[in-house]
Design a protein around this motif. Structure first.
Motif, PDB file in Angstrom:
ATOM      1  N   ASP A  12      36.455  33.144  37.431  1.00  0.00           N
ATOM      2  CA  ASP A  12      36.790  34.056  38.523  1.00  0.00           C
ATOM      3  C   ASP A  12      36.785  33.310  39.852  1.00  0.00           C
ATOM      4  O   ASP A  12      36.006  33.618  40.744  1.00  0.00           O
ATOM      5  N   THR A  72      44.521  40.154  37.998  1.00  0.00           N
ATOM      6  CA  THR A  72      43.836  40.494  36.755  1.00  0.00           C
ATOM      7  C   THR A  72      42.337  40.504  36.988  1.00  0.00           C
ATOM      8  O   THR A  72      41.826  39.875  37.914  1.00  0.00           O
ATOM      9  N   GLN A  73      41.641  41.220  36.132  1.00  0.00           N
ATOM     10  CA  GLN A  73      40.201  41.372  36.275  1.00  0.00           C
ATOM     11  C   GLN A  73      39.462  40.364  35.404  1.00  0.00           C
ATOM     12  O   GLN A  73      39.852  40.113  34.263  1.00  0.00           O
ATOM     13  N   ASN A  75      36.321  39.479  33.189  1.00  0.00           N
ATOM     14  CA  ASN A  75      35.339  40.206  32.389  1.00  0.00           C
ATOM     15  C   ASN A  75      34.384  39.223  31.731  1.00  0.00           C
ATOM     16  O   ASN A  75      34.637  38.780  30.614  1.00  0.00           O
TER      17      ASN A  75
END
Length: 138
Positions: A12, A72-73, A75
């Motif tokens: 991230d 986009t995320q 996770n």
């Protein structure tokens, strides 16, 4: 180049730091490409983020990773995929056909902006697979 199977980790925004850390652990050669290298102005603020990184150690280990694509995320805990790559298109297309059957195709196996044929799918067991067929150099 023979086909190979290796982990691919999603990050991230800290892929560069993580892959440089792993280089310090395993040694070897690290190649990093940013979204800006390929996306130009479409990359926006993500231009410095890593689109693809590959560490190849002197011991024969290969570790790949990237920052999540813009929009986009991330996770944690679900941030690893398995990458199959090489030049044997028939072999790799065969793996793709089997892995994607009954699963979900996120990126169809097709020619990409970096010149290779690439696809990404989640198999019927929830495992993400990336297949990259390298274009042979003329």
């Amino acid at each position: 180049m023979p086909s190979r199977l290796n982990p691919y980790i999603s990050f991230d925004g800290d892929a560069r730091q993580a892959l440089e850390f792993y280089k310090g652990v395993f040694g070897g050669s690290l190649t990093l490409n940013t979204y800006g290298d390929f996306g130009g102005k479409e990359a926006g603020d993500a231009g410095d983020r890593i689109m693809h990184g590959m560490l190849e150690s002197d011991s024969g280990f290969t570790l790949m990773g990237a920052d999540n694509p813009p929009g986009t995320q991330h996770n944690p805990g679900n941030n690893i995929a398995v990458s199959l790559s090489g030049e044997d298109a028939g072999e790799l297309r065969g793996y793709w056909d089997k892995l994607s059957t009954g699963g979900t195709v996120a990126v169809p196996l097709d020619k990409q902006m970096w010149g290779d044929v690439f696809g990404m799918c989640m198999d019927r067991f929830g495992i993400t697979w990336m297949v990259n067929i390298s274009e042979q150099q003329a």
